[in-house]
Design a protein around this motif. Structure first.
Motif, PDB file in Angstrom:
ATOM      1  N   SER A   3      85.722 102.716  80.835  1.00 25.80           N
ATOM      2  CA  SER A   3      86.342 101.433  81.148  1.00 25.80           C
ATOM      3  C   SER A   3      87.841 101.528  80.855  1.00 25.80           C
ATOM      4  N   LEU A   4      88.651 101.407  81.897  1.00 27.23           N
ATOM      5  CA  LEU A   4      90.094 101.448  81.714  1.00 27.23           C
ATOM      6  C   LEU A   4      90.550 100.326  80.793  1.00 27.23           C
ATOM      7  N   GLU A   5      89.913  99.167  80.893  1.00 27.42           N
ATOM      8  CA  GLU A   5      90.262  98.039  80.031  1.00 27.42           C
ATOM      9  C   GLU A   5      90.069  98.404  78.568  1.00 27.42           C
ATOM     10  N   LYS A   6      88.967  99.068  78.236  1.00 29.87           N
ATOM     11  CA  LYS A   6      88.700  99.463  76.848  1.00 29.87           C
ATOM     12  C   LYS A   6      89.736 100.476  76.368  1.00 29.87           C
ATOM     13  N   ILE A   7      90.110 101.416  77.224  1.00 32.32           N
ATOM     14  CA  ILE A   7      91.109 102.412  76.840  1.00 32.32           C
ATOM     15  C   ILE A   7      92.434 101.738  76.535  1.00 32.32           C
ATOM     16  N   VAL A   8      92.859 100.822  77.362  1.00 33.04           N
ATOM     17  CA  VAL A   8      94.122 100.112  77.136  1.00 33.04           C
ATOM     18  C   VAL A   8      94.055  99.309  75.847  1.00 33.04           C
ATOM     19  N   ILE A   9      92.960  98.632  75.592  1.00 33.05           N
ATOM     20  CA  ILE A   9      92.804  97.863  74.351  1.00 33.05           C
ATOM     21  C   ILE A   9      92.847  98.796  73.144  1.00 33.05           C
ATOM     22  N   ASP A  10      92.165  99.940  73.207  1.00 30.86           N
ATOM     23  CA  ASP A  10      92.179 100.891  72.096  1.00 30.86           C
ATOM     24  C   ASP A  10      93.590 101.389  71.813  1.00 30.86           C
ATOM     25  N   ILE A  11      94.347 101.680  72.880  1.00 31.67           N
ATOM     26  CA  ILE A  11      95.718 102.149  72.707  1.00 31.67           C
ATOM     27  C   ILE A  11      96.565 101.055  72.079  1.00 31.67           C
ATOM     28  N   ASN A  12      96.436  99.832  72.557  1.00 31.91           N
ATOM     29  CA  ASN A  12      97.196  98.726  71.982  1.00 31.91           C
ATOM     30  C   ASN A  12      96.843  98.515  70.520  1.00 31.91           C
ATOM     31  N   ASP A  13      95.566  98.582  70.163  1.00 31.34           N
ATOM     32  CA  ASP A  13      95.147  98.434  68.772  1.00 31.34           C
ATOM     33  C   ASP A  13      95.756  99.520  67.899  1.00 31.34           C
ATOM     34  N   GLN A  14      95.776 100.739  68.406  1.00 28.48           N
ATOM     35  CA  GLN A  14      96.335 101.851  67.643  1.00 28.48           C
ATOM     36  C   GLN A  14      97.829 101.639  67.397  1.00 28.48           C
ATOM     37  N   LEU A  15      98.571 101.215  68.420  1.00 34.24           N
ATOM     38  CA  LEU A  15      99.997 100.975  68.254  1.00 34.24           C
ATOM     39  C   LEU A  15     100.266  99.803  67.315  1.00 34.24           C
ATOM     40  N   ILE A  16      99.447  98.774  67.386  1.00 33.54           N
ATOM     41  CA  ILE A  16      99.615  97.630  66.497  1.00 33.54           C
ATOM     42  C   ILE A  16      99.418  98.051  65.044  1.00 33.54           C
ATOM     43  N   LYS A  17      98.394  98.841  64.777  1.00 34.84           N
ATOM     44  CA  LYS A  17      98.155  99.327  63.414  1.00 34.84           C
ATOM     45  C   LYS A  17      99.313 100.191  62.934  1.00 34.84           C
ATOM     46  N   LEU A  18      99.796 101.071  63.804  1.00 36.23           N
ATOM     47  CA  LEU A  18     100.905 101.954  63.449  1.00 36.23           C
ATOM     48  C   LEU A  18     102.182 101.156  63.204  1.00 36.23           C
ATOM     49  N   ALA A  19     102.412 100.129  64.000  1.00 35.44           N
ATOM     50  CA  ALA A  19     103.630  99.323  63.884  1.00 35.44           C
ATOM     51  C   ALA A  19     103.664  98.488  62.610  1.00 35.44           C
ATOM     52  N   LYS A  20     102.533  98.284  61.973  1.00 36.21           N
ATOM     53  CA  LYS A  20     102.513  97.507  60.725  1.00 36.21           C
ATOM     54  C   LYS A  20     103.213  98.242  59.590  1.00 36.21           C
ATOM     55  N   THR A  21     103.230  99.568  59.640  1.00 41.93           N
ATOM     56  CA  THR A  21     103.813 100.348  58.548  1.00 41.93           C
ATOM     57  C   THR A  21     104.935 101.276  59.014  1.00 41.93           C
ATOM     58  N   ASN A  22     105.279 101.230  60.304  1.00 42.20           N
ATOM     59  CA  ASN A  22     106.325 102.076  60.876  1.00 42.20           C
ATOM     60  C   ASN A  22     107.155 101.235  61.829  1.00 42.20           C
ATOM     61  N   THR A  23     108.350 101.724  62.155  1.00 37.28           N
ATOM     62  CA  THR A  23     109.204 101.048  63.130  1.00 37.28           C
ATOM     63  C   THR A  23     109.072 101.768  64.460  1.00 37.28           C
ATOM     64  N   ILE A  24     108.681 101.028  65.497  1.00 37.73           N
ATOM     65  CA  ILE A  24     108.499 101.615  66.822  1.00 37.73           C
ATOM     66  C   ILE A  24     109.395 100.872  67.805  1.00 37.73           C
ATOM     67  N   TYR A  25     110.375 101.598  68.363  1.00 36.77           N
ATOM     68  CA  TYR A  25     111.232 101.022  69.389  1.00 36.77           C
ATOM     69  C   TYR A  25     110.612 101.315  70.748  1.00 36.77           C
ATOM     70  N   ASP A  26     110.458 100.321  71.562  1.00 37.75           N
ATOM     71  CA  ASP A  26     109.894 100.416  72.911  1.00 37.75           C
ATOM     72  C   ASP A  26     108.498 101.065  72.900  1.00 37.75           C
ATOM     73  N   PRO A  27     107.507 100.370  72.391  1.00 37.20           N
ATOM     74  CA  PRO A  27     106.152 100.946  72.300  1.00 37.20           C
ATOM     75  C   PRO A  27     105.550 101.291  73.651  1.00 37.20           C
ATOM     76  N   PHE A  28     106.077 100.737  74.727  1.00 35.30           N
ATOM     77  CA  PHE A  28     105.522 101.026  76.046  1.00 35.30           C
ATOM     78  C   PHE A  28     105.927 102.406  76.560  1.00 35.30           C
ATOM     79  N   SER A  29     106.890 103.055  75.916  1.00 30.17           N
ATOM     80  CA  SER A  29     107.301 104.394  76.343  1.00 30.17           C
ATOM     81  C   SER A  29     106.797 105.483  75.396  1.00 30.17           C
ATOM     82  N   ILE A  30     106.047 105.104  74.377  1.00 28.16           N
ATOM     83  CA  ILE A  30     105.585 106.056  73.365  1.00 28.16           C
ATOM     84  C   ILE A  30     104.121 106.420  73.617  1.00 28.16           C
ATOM     85  N   LEU A  31     103.827 107.712  73.531  1.00 27.46           N
ATOM     86  CA  LEU A  31     102.452 108.189  73.662  1.00 27.46           C
ATOM     87  C   LEU A  31     102.048 108.881  72.368  1.00 27.46           C
ATOM     88  N   ILE A  32     100.959 108.429  71.786  1.00 26.85           N
ATOM     89  CA  ILE A  32     100.481 109.012  70.528  1.00 26.85           C
ATOM     90  C   ILE A  32      98.994 109.291  70.656  1.00 26.85           C
TER      91      ILE A  32
END
Length: 87
Positions: A3-32
């Motif tokens: 499910s592409l929707e699930k993949i996008v949600i998982d990626i967003n959740d991962q970035l949100i968790k990472l952003a709580k303790t790190n500074t991320i400029y332009d999260p839409f251009s970052i791949l982790i």
């Protein structure tokens, strides 16, 4: 079937968790990769790519700065470890 929707949600959740303790400029251009282990108080600028093959290890400790267009990759059972306080 995936499910592409699930993949996008998982990626967003991962970035949100990472952003709580790190500074991320332009999260839409970052791949982790989901297998990357990233510490706290790091700064990730746009176009940062952190790629980890499932069999490999990539660890970024604390207080590092990854400038624009930085690519880190651990592949083929390799290990990449970046200590703390690096620019």
């Amino acid at each position: 079937m995936f499910s592409l929707e699930k993949i996008v949600i998982d990626i967003n959740d991962q970035l949100i968790k990472l952003a709580k303790t790190n500074t991320i400029y332009d999260p839409f251009s970052i791949l982790i990769s989901q297998w990357a282990k990233i510490g706290v108080w790091n700064i990730l600028y746009p176009n940062t790519h952190i790629k980890v093959w499932q069999e490999s290890d990539l660890l970024i400790w604390d207080r590092n700065t990854l400038y624009p267009n930085t690519t880190l990759e651990a592949s083929w059972w390799g290990k990449l470890e970046i200590g703390s306080n690096n620019i």
